[in-house]
Write a protein that holds these residues in place. Structure first.
Motif, PDB file in Angstrom:
ATOM      1  N   GLN A 163       0.822  -1.332  -0.216  1.00 26.78           N
ATOM      2  CA  GLN A 163       0.051   0.113  -0.066  1.00 26.78           C
ATOM      3  C   GLN A 163       0.792   1.396   0.034  1.00 26.78           C
ATOM      4  O   GLN A 163       0.558   2.262  -0.671  1.00 26.78           O
ATOM      5  CB  GLN A 163      -1.047  -0.124   1.181  1.00 26.78           C
ATOM      6  CG  GLN A 163      -1.976  -1.120   1.114  1.00 26.78           C
ATOM      7  CD  GLN A 163      -2.755  -1.041  -0.172  1.00 26.78           C
ATOM      8  OE1 GLN A 163      -3.407   0.188  -0.667  1.00 26.78           O
ATOM      9  NE2 GLN A 163      -3.015  -2.077  -0.748  1.00 26.78           N
TER      10      GLN A 163
ATOM     11  N   ALA B  28       0.892   4.113  -3.075  1.00 20.21           N
ATOM     12  CA  ALA B  28       0.786   5.521  -2.669  1.00 20.21           C
ATOM     13  C   ALA B  28       1.877   6.179  -3.182  1.00 20.21           C
ATOM     14  O   ALA B  28       1.542   7.466  -3.548  1.00 20.21           O
ATOM     15  CB  ALA B  28       0.620   5.670  -1.355  1.00 20.21           C
TER      16      ALA B  28
ATOM     17  N   THR C 292       0.977   8.015 -16.360  1.00 17.02           N
ATOM     18  CA  THR C 292       0.320   9.024 -15.201  1.00 17.02           C
ATOM     19  C   THR C 292      -0.421   8.288 -14.197  1.00 17.02           C
ATOM     20  O   THR C 292      -0.724   7.074 -14.516  1.00 17.02           O
ATOM     21  CB  THR C 292      -1.095   9.721 -15.793  1.00 17.02           C
ATOM     22  OG1 THR C 292      -1.813   8.885 -16.525  1.00 17.02           O
ATOM     23  CG2 THR C 292      -0.402  10.518 -17.276  1.00 17.02           C
ATOM     24  N   VAL C 293      -0.710   8.971 -13.111  1.00 19.59           N
ATOM     25  CA  VAL C 293      -1.318   8.240 -11.927  1.00 19.59           C
ATOM     26  C   VAL C 293      -2.789   9.152 -11.458  1.00 19.59           C
ATOM     27  O   VAL C 293      -2.249  10.361 -11.250  1.00 19.59           O
ATOM     28  CB  VAL C 293      -0.250   8.272 -10.667  1.00 19.59           C
ATOM     29  CG1 VAL C 293      -1.035   7.695  -9.437  1.00 19.59           C
ATOM     30  CG2 VAL C 293       0.801   7.235 -11.132  1.00 19.59           C
ATOM     31  N   ASP C 294      -3.619   8.434 -11.193  1.00 18.80           N
ATOM     32  CA  ASP C 294      -4.954   9.389 -11.012  1.00 18.80           C
ATOM     33  C   ASP C 294      -5.273   8.662  -9.505  1.00 18.80           C
ATOM     34  O   ASP C 294      -4.416   7.968  -8.698  1.00 18.80           O
ATOM     35  CB  ASP C 294      -6.180   9.083 -11.652  1.00 18.80           C
ATOM     36  CG  ASP C 294      -5.735   9.526 -13.013  1.00 18.80           C
ATOM     37  OD1 ASP C 294      -5.109  10.639 -13.491  1.00 18.80           O
ATOM     38  OD2 ASP C 294      -6.573   9.070 -14.005  1.00 18.80           O
ATOM     39  N   ASP C 295      -6.314   9.184  -8.855  1.00 20.00           N
ATOM     40  CA  ASP C 295      -6.813   8.514  -7.462  1.00 20.00           C
ATOM     41  C   ASP C 295      -7.116   7.094  -7.644  1.00 20.00           C
ATOM     42  O   ASP C 295      -6.727   6.553  -6.740  1.00 20.00           O
ATOM     43  CB  ASP C 295      -8.052   9.411  -7.127  1.00 20.00           C
ATOM     44  CG  ASP C 295      -7.776  10.987  -6.841  1.00 20.00           C
ATOM     45  OD1 ASP C 295      -6.650  11.165  -6.323  1.00 20.00           O
ATOM     46  OD2 ASP C 295      -8.885  11.624  -6.821  1.00 20.00           O
ATOM     47  N   GLN C 296      -7.896   6.685  -8.741  1.00 22.02           N
ATOM     48  CA  GLN C 296      -8.251   5.063  -8.847  1.00 22.02           C
ATOM     49  C   GLN C 296      -7.447   4.451  -9.609  1.00 22.02           C
ATOM     50  O   GLN C 296      -7.340   3.274  -9.688  1.00 22.02           O
ATOM     51  CB  GLN C 296      -9.569   5.062  -8.796  1.00 22.02           C
ATOM     52  CG  GLN C 296     -10.528   5.572  -7.681  1.00 22.02           C
ATOM     53  CD  GLN C 296     -10.299   5.076  -6.324  1.00 22.02           C
ATOM     54  OE1 GLN C 296     -10.033   3.893  -6.585  1.00 22.02           O
ATOM     55  NE2 GLN C 296     -10.103   5.650  -5.379  1.00 22.02           N
ATOM     56  N   THR C 297      -6.834   5.190 -10.493  1.00 19.24           N
ATOM     57  CA  THR C 297      -6.088   4.433 -11.776  1.00 19.24           C
ATOM     58  C   THR C 297      -4.831   4.667 -12.434  1.00 19.24           C
ATOM     59  O   THR C 297      -4.332   5.880 -11.702  1.00 19.24           O
ATOM     60  CB  THR C 297      -7.153   4.793 -13.102  1.00 19.24           C
ATOM     61  OG1 THR C 297      -7.237   5.934 -13.708  1.00 19.24           O
ATOM     62  CG2 THR C 297      -8.526   4.125 -13.086  1.00 19.24           C
TER      63      THR C 297
ATOM     64  N   ARG D 133      -5.434   0.773  -9.492  1.00 16.61           N
ATOM     65  CA  ARG D 133      -4.232   0.896  -8.546  1.00 16.61           C
ATOM     66  C   ARG D 133      -4.101  -0.426  -7.847  1.00 16.61           C
ATOM     67  O   ARG D 133      -3.173  -0.815  -7.442  1.00 16.61           O
ATOM     68  CB  ARG D 133      -4.396   1.827  -7.418  1.00 16.61           C
ATOM     69  CG  ARG D 133      -4.043   3.480  -7.959  1.00 16.61           C
ATOM     70  CD  ARG D 133      -4.339   4.489  -6.843  1.00 16.61           C
ATOM     71  NE  ARG D 133      -3.512   5.638  -7.021  1.00 16.61           N
ATOM     72  CZ  ARG D 133      -2.330   6.187  -6.585  1.00 16.61           C
ATOM     73  NH1 ARG D 133      -1.848   5.414  -5.656  1.00 16.61           N
ATOM     74  NH2 ARG D 133      -1.942   7.339  -7.304  1.00 16.61           N
TER      75      ARG D 133
END
Length: 101
Positions: free
Chosen positions: A46, A50, A70-75, A90
């Protein structure tokens, strides 16, 4: 003559707490051998997820190797080949390819 019921009635069984001690010992051993290390690995994963950023190379649960675009909140958008990008959750990240220890 003594019958079996009389002999069994004469014998006293140990207290209930004493009967439960072996089960508690087995559970404690199982906890320290299986559950605690698994929780530690999950917490480590985890933290890794993060901290993901652009350029990190990772492996998904499905076995895809790729580089984070790229990194989003959920993907996460993952580049798996030249011109091929895949959107993954994620939670699908298994580990980094070459984690720096």
């Amino acid at each position: 003559m003594l019958d079996l019921a009389t002999v069994l009635a004469a014998q006293q069984s140990p207290p209930l707490w004493l009967q439960l001690v072996p089960f508690a010992v087995i559970f404690a051993i199982f906890y320290f051998v299986a559950i605690a290390p698994m929780r530690r690995r999950q917490a480590e994963l985890q933290k890794t997820i993060a901290a993901l950023g652009k350029g990190d190379k990772l492996i998904t649960n499905g076995g895809l190797y790729g580089e984070v675009v790229t990194v989003d909140d959920q993907t996460i958008i993952l580049k798996v080949a030249e011109g091929v990008k895949v959107r993954i959750a994620r939670s699908a990240v298994a580990s980094l390819q070459n984690p720096e220890s």
